[in-house]
Design an enzyme around this catalytic site. Structure first.
Site, PDB file in Angstrom:
ATOM      1  CD  GLU A 192      65.045  69.993  73.664  1.00  0.00           C
ATOM      2  OE1 GLU A 192      65.745  69.842  74.563  1.00  0.00           O
ATOM      3  OE2 GLU A 192      64.123  69.665  73.148  1.00  0.00           O
ATOM      4  CG  ASP A 252      76.220  87.805  34.504  1.00  0.00           C
ATOM      5  OD1 ASP A 252      76.775  86.922  34.873  1.00  0.00           O
ATOM      6  OD2 ASP A 252      76.104  88.845  34.738  1.00  0.00           O
ATOM      7  CG  ASP A 292      76.730  92.421  37.011  1.00  0.00           C
ATOM      8  OD1 ASP A 292      76.020  91.917  36.256  1.00  0.00           O
ATOM      9  OD2 ASP A 292      77.964  92.448  36.893  1.00  0.00           O
ATOM     10  CG  ASP A 338      71.364  89.369  35.970  1.00  0.00           C
ATOM     11  OD1 ASP A 338      70.970  88.813  34.670  1.00  0.00           O
ATOM     12  OD2 ASP A 338      72.581  89.992  35.630  1.00  0.00           O
ATOM     13  CG  ASN A 365      66.197  58.444  75.368  1.00  0.00           C
ATOM     14  OD1 ASN A 365      66.950  57.285  75.360  1.00  0.00           O
ATOM     15  ND2 ASN A 365      66.746  59.574  75.483  1.00  0.00           N
ATOM     16  CG  ASN A 398      65.661  66.514  76.216  1.00  0.00           C
ATOM     17  OD1 ASN A 398      66.270  65.507  75.624  1.00  0.00           O
ATOM     18  ND2 ASN A 398      64.942  67.284  75.573  1.00  0.00           N
ATOM     19  CG  ASP A 420      68.935  69.267  73.686  1.00  0.00           C
ATOM     20  OD1 ASP A 420      69.495  68.279  72.988  1.00  0.00           O
ATOM     21  OD2 ASP A 420      68.043  69.530  74.050  1.00  0.00           O
TER      22      ASP A 420
END
Length: 906
Positions: free
Chosen positions: A331, A373, A648, A652, A716, A741, A745
C-alpha cells in the site's frame, strides 16, 4: 533534410495499426502534403504565390488583415497544455494499488464504520496522491517558467486603404496572416512560411528544422521571378523561408503563404499534442502492479476458506481475509514511488535539470540507448577555422594571413566563417595589419559569384614604377575561385595552373570535404595598374594560395562524457539532420565508432523489421527528417531497448515525444521543450550522466521496497496459512495485522533516502515482473521457517496452546514477525553483507530502529488491551534473539545462492 515521403498515407492506414502508428502516419502524411504545396509554390513564378493568397506586392490593407486574422486564427502552432490542477490531482490517484486500498477501506467501513483500519488506509491513500500531485504540479510550473515571456514582432508591409501606399509596421508574430508582405533583415525570426519576392545576400539558419549548423544561402531574387527548379523538400528550396528558422545575414521581402497549423512547422506540431505513448516505466509499473494484485486475488480467498473451515466463524474469517489483503498489498508503493521520484527531482534540480514528468526519472535510469543530435551536444555550436592549407595540403601561415586580411577589411556583414578566421588570428596574435595594409576598395559577396574580394594597398611599398602596389585578395567557394585562377603559389614561387595541377588542388579541397569540413579557397592578384575603384571584371588572373577549412568543433569534454555513459551501459547513437560527412567527422573526433553512416533516404525504403535490424547495428544517422527520427526511436524500442532522445529543434519534437524519456534544453524551441520529459539547463552530456545515476538510484530504491514488501508479505501469508490449518484460533487478530503492516510501512518511508551500492549503478535497470515473482517465492518462505519456529516455541515452551492463551501466542508472533520484517530491510537492500560491507543511510537506520522499538513496546503499552496484546515474559526475548540471528544467517546464505544462481539481486 530529406523528403517526407510516407510509407502509407494516413487515410489508407490498415485498421490493425496501433494508435501510436496511426499518429505517426498522420504526422507523416500531413507534413508531406504541406511540403508538396510549398514546393509547388517554389517552382512557379513569384506572381503565382501572390495570386494563391490573393495578395499584392504592396501588402494587405489593415481591414483585409483583420478579416484574415478572424478567418485563419492567430499565427500559433498547436501546443500541449498542462492539465488543469484538479485534473492533475485526479490523475495522481489513478493507480491500481490505490484502487485496491480504496476498495478494501470501503469493505472495512461497510463491516464496521468505527474500524481504525479505515482511517489508516485513508491516510495512506491521501498522502500518496497529494505528494505526487504537488511534485508534478510544481515541476510543470518550473518548466513553464523557462519559456521566454517576450512578445516577438516582425516587420510587415500594410496599407491604410486600397488607394494608399504601403507602410512598414512592427506587428506581433501571432497576428501575421496569409498574404502579408514581410520584410526580413539579419537577426529576424521567420514568422510564417514565406515565398520570397525579393532577396539579396540572404543567409538563413535552418538548424531547428534540418540540424545543419551552418546557415544556408537563399537565391538572390529580383522582381522578375520565374521560380526555381522543382525540389521535393521545402527546406532545400532556395526561394522559401519557413517558420522556425532565422535570418543570419542579408535582406529579403516575402509573402506569407501559410500561418499557424498550416505551416511546415505547424504540420509537425499539430500531431504531437494529445495522449503520449506508454513508456518503459508505465509498462513496468503496470506489469508489476497486476502481478501483485493477481497474487493477492489468489491468496486471500485461500486464507478466507482455510480460516472459515477450520474455525467456523465466517465473519471473523472474512475480516481476517481483508486484513491479509491489506497485508499483501504494497500500500505504500504509490507513496514510496512518489517520494522517490520527488526526491530525485529535487536532487536533479540541484544539478541544473528540470523534471517535467516524474516517471521520466526512472526511465532515465533504465535507459540503455541514448539518441542525440550533434550540434551543441557533441559540438560547441559555433564555427571555427580548423585548417589553413597550401595547395599541397600542408598548413601554411601565409594562407591564414591572406584569409585574415580578406575578412578583416571587408565592410559588409561578416558571416560566421569570416568571424572564425578573425578569432583564430586574434587568439594567436600572429598577424598585424594596421601598419602594413590599408583599404582601397572591395567587391562585395553575392550568391551568384559566391565569393568576395578586397583590394589593399601595401603601405610603404612602391612598385617598379614608383606607384603604390595594390593586392586583390579573393575568398569564396572553391569551384568559383579556381575558375578565375591562372597560377598557383607553390613553395614561395608562382607557377602556371595546368589542368593536372588544377585537378590536384581540387582533390586537396575534396579531401577536406570528405573529412566533414566546409572549405573556402583563397587567391590573390597583384594589380599592375593601381586605381581607386575595382569591379567584378577585375577578378581575373588570380593566383591560388590555398584553402581555409571550417568545422563546428567537438566539445572538450564530449569524449569523456560519452565514455562515462558507455561505462554505465548506455549506447549512444547520433541522429542528425546534418551532412553525413560532417556527422562522421565529429563523431570520430569524440571517440564514437562510426561504422557505416545511414542516410534518412535509406530509412524510407525499409519496413519495420528491416529498420529494427539496421537501427541495432548503426551508430550514426545523418540527413534524417522528423518522421525518420521518430521511426528510429520506435524501432529501437521494438527491439526491447529503453530509449532516451536528446534534442532541441522543431525536427526533434516527434522523437522526443515517442522516446521513453525525452530530453531537451532551456534554449530549445518551445515545441521541443513541451515534448520533452526532462529539460537540461546546460546542454551537456556530463549533466545527463549525473541524471542517469540519480534515475538508477531512484529506481533501485523503488525496487527495494517492492521486493522487501512482496517477499515479507508473502512469507507472512504463507505462515498464516500453515498456522490457520493447525491452530484452533486466529494466529493473529486482523487489527494486529493492520498495525504490524502500518508500523512496517512507515519504517519504509525512509527508503527513498537510502544509498545504492556502486555496483548497482553501473548498468541500466529495468522492470522485471517475473524476477519480482521469483524473488518473492524464493525469499518469502525463508521468513516462514522462523515464523513456524516461533509458533512451535510459543506452543511448546510458553504453553500458548489454547484459546485461553491465544493473546500470548499472538503477541509473541507479532513481535517476531515485525522484527523479522524490519531486519529484512537491511538484508535485501544490498547484495553484500549488511552492517559489515554495506550500511544503510542514517534515515533508514533511524526508521528501522524506531520500528523495532515500537514493536517491542506495544505489548507493554497502554494500547495493549485494546489491540489484543498481553505482556510477554522476560524468558521470551532470548528465544527471540536466537530466532532472529538464525533468520539473518539463513537469509544471507539464501541470498548468496540466489545471486550465484540467477546473477541478480535487486
Amino acid at each position: 533534410m530529406t523528403m517526407l515521403t510516407p510509407r502509407t498515407p494516413a487515410k489508407l492506414a490498415p485498421p490493425g495499426r496501433t494508435r501510436r502508428e496511426r499518429k505517426a502516419a498522420e504526422l507523416e502524411s500531413r507534413t508531406r502534403l504541406v511540403g508538396e504545396r510549398l514546393t509547388g509554390l517554389s517552382s512557379r513564378p513569384g506572381v503565382h504565390a501572390l495570386q494563391s493568397v490573393d495578395a499584392s506586392r504592396h501588402g494587405l490593407t489593415h481591414a483585409e488583415a483583420a478579416l484574415r486574422l478572424e478567418r485563419h486564427g492567430p499565427n500559433v502552432v498547436a501546443q500541449e497544455r498542462a492539465p488543469l490542477w484538479f485534473v492533475q490531482l485526479a490523475k495522481a490517484y489513478w493507480n491500481p494499488f490505490i484502487g485496491v486500498l480504496v476498495f478494501l477501506a470501503a469493505v472495512m467501513y461497510w463491516q464496521d464504520p468505527g474500524d481504525p483500519g479505515v482511517v489508516i488506509l485513508s491516510v495512506m491513500v491521501g498522502i500518496s496522491g497529494l505528494l505526487r500531485f504537488w511534485q508534478e504540479y510544481r515541476s510543470g510550473r518550473a518548466a513553464d517558467a523557462l519559456k521566454k515571456l517576450v512578445t516577438t514582432t516582425c516587420a510587415v508591409q500594410r496599407r491604410a486603404g486600397s488607394g494608399s501606399g504601403p507602410t512598414t509596421f512592427e506587428v506581433p508574430m501571432d497576428q501575421v496572416v496569409p498574404g502579408d508582405v514581410v520584410k526580413l533583415a539579419a537577426g529576424d525570426l521567420i514568422p510564417a512560411d514565406l515565398r520570397l519576392i525579393t532577396s539579396k545576400d540572404l543567409m538563413v539558419g535552418q538548424a531547428a528544422l534540418s540540424g545543419e549548423s551552418l546557415p544556408v544561402a537563399k537565391a538572390d531574387t529580383r522582381a522578375r521571378d520565374l521560380g526555381q527548379q522543382a525540389t521535393t523538400d521545402p527546406v532545400e528550396a532556395d526561394n522559401l523561408c519557413l517558420m522556425g528558422t532565422s535570418v543570419t545575414s542579408g535582406t529579403a521581402t516575402g509573402v506569407v503563404v501559410a500561418t499557424g497549423a498550416d505551416t511546415y512547422f505547424g504540420s509537425m506540431a499539430g500531431s504531437l499534442v494529445g495522449e503520449r505513448p506508454q513508456t518503459n516505466f508505465d509498462n513496468g509499473v503496470r506489469k508489476v502492479s497486476f502481478l501483485l494484485i493477481r497474487f493477492m486475488l489468489v491468496m486471500v480467498p485461500v486464507v478466507f476458506l482455510v480460516n472459515g473451515l477450520t474455525k467456523g466463524d465466517w465473519n471473523q474469517a472474512f475480516l481476517f481475509g481483508v486484513a491479509v489483503a491489506v497485508g499483501l498489498t504494497p500500500e505504500m508503493l504509490p507513496m514510496v514511488v512518489s517520494a522517490n521520484l520527488a526526491r530525485g527531482a529535487v536532487a536533479m534540480a540541484r544539478r541544473k535539470v528540470v523534471v517535467k514528468r516524474l516517471n521520466a526519472i526512472q526511465n532515465l535510469g533504465a535507459m540503455d540507448v541514448l539518441c542525440t543530435d550533434k550540434t551543441g551536444t557533441l559540438t560547441e555550436d559555433r564555427i571555427v577555422l580548423d585548417r589553413y592549407l597550401d595547395v599541397h595540403g600542408n598548413e601554411d601561415d601565409e594562407v591564414l594571413e591572406y584569409g585574415y586580411l580578406n575578412s578583416h577589411f571587408q565592410t559588409g556583414l561578416r558571416n560566421l566563417m569570416d568571424q572564425a578566421v578573425i578569432d583564430r588570428v586574434d587568439e594567436a596574435e600572429e598577424v598585424v595589419v594596421d601598419a602594413r595594409f590599408s583599404m582601397v576598395d572591395e567587391i562585395p559577396f553575392d550568391f551568384a559569384r559566391r565569393r568576395m574580394s578586397v583590394v589593399l594597398n601595401r603601405n610603404g611599398f612602391a612598385g617598379d614604377l614608383g606607384r603604390p602596389e595594390h593586392v586583390m585578395i579573393t575568398k569564396g567557394a572553391v569551384e568559383e575561385v579556381l575558375d578565375l585562377c591562372t597560377h598557383m603559389a607553390d613553395r614561395g614561387e608562382q607557377v602556371e595552373l595546368t589542368e593536372q595541377l588544377r585537378w590536384h588542388a581540387t582533390r586537396i579541397a575534396e579531401d577536406s570535404n570528405r573529412s566533414g569540413l566546409r572549405v573556402l579557397a583563397v587567391a590573390t592578384r597583384t594589380i599592375a595598374a593601381p586605381r581607386d575603384t575595382y569591379t567584378v571584371a577585375d577578378e581575373e588572373g588570380l593566383t591560388l594560395v590555398g584553402f581555409l577549412a571550417f568545422l563546428d568543433p567537438p566539445k572538450a569534454d564530449a569524449a569523456r562524457a560519452l565514455q562515462g555513459l558507455a561505462d554505465k551501459g548506455i549506447a549512444v547513437k547520433v541522429v542528425t539532420g546534418d551532412n553525413d560527412l560532417v556527422a562522421a567527422r565529429v563523431c570520430a573526433d569524440v571517440g564514437i565508432d562510426v561504422g557505416q553512416v545511414v542516410l534518412g533516404s535509406e530509412i524510407d525504403a525499409l519496413d519495420e523489421p528491416q529498420l529494427r535490424a539496421l537501427a541495432a547495428r548503426t551508430t550514426v544517422f545523418a540527413k534524417v527528417n522528423p518522421v525518420q527520427k521518430a521511426r528510429i526511436v520506435r524501432a529501437l524500442q521494438a527491439d526491447g531497448h529503453t530509449v532516451g532522445f536528446l534534442g532541441d529543434g522543431i525536427n526533434d519534437a516527434a522523437a522526443l515525444r515517442d522516446a521513453d524519456v525525452g530530453i531537451s534544453v532551456d534554449t530549445a524551441v518551445d515545441i521541443a521543450k513541451e515534448s520533452a520529459d526532462i529539460i537540461l539547463l546546460e546542454k551537456d552530456l556530463t549533466v545527463l550522466e549525473q541524471g542517469v545515476l540519480q534515475g538508477r538510484t531512484t529506481f533501485g530504491n523503488t525496487i527495494k521496497y517492492i521486493k522487501m514488501t512482496a517477499s515479507s508479505n508473502f512469507g507472512n501469508v504463507f505462515s498464516v496459512l500453515v498456522a490457520s490449518a493447525f491452530i484452533p484460533f486466529q494466529p493473529m487478530l486482523a487489527i494486529m495485522l493492520l498495525v504490524q503492516n502500518l508500523v512496517y510501512d512507515i519504517s519504509q518511508l525512509a527508503t527513498p533516502w537510502d544509498r545504492m551500492d556502486e555496483e548497482y549503478l553501473r548498468k541500466p535497470r529495468n522492470w522485471d515482473a517475473k524476477g519480482i515473482l521469483r524473488f518473492m517465492v524464493t525469499i518469502g518462505p525463508v521468513s516462514s521457517v522462523f515464523d513456524i519456529s516461533m509458533f512451535l516455541i510459543m506452543w511448546n515452551v510458553f504453553a500458548a496452546d489454547s484459546e485461553a492463551s491465544q493473546s500470548l501466542f499472538q503477541s509473541g508472533w507479532f513481535i517476531e514477525g515485525l522484527l523479522s520484517q524490519t531486519l529484512i530491510v537491511h538484508m535485501i537492500r544490498t547484495r553484500k553483507i549488511p552492517f559489515v560491507q554495506s550500511r544503510a543511510s542514517w534515515p533508514v537506520m533511524v526508521t528501522t530502529v524506531l520500528a523495532v522499538l515500537t514493536g517491542l513496546y506495544l505489548p507493554f503499552s497502554p494500547l495493549a488491551g485494546s489491540l489484543g496484546f498481553v505482556a510477554l515474559p522476560a524468558s521470551y526475548f532470548p528465544w527471540l534473539i536466537g530466532v532472529l540471528l538464525a533468520y539473518c544467517t539463513l537469509t544471507q546464505l539464501v541470498k548468496t545462492w540466489y545471486i550465484r544462481r540467477f546473477n541478480t539481486w535487486l
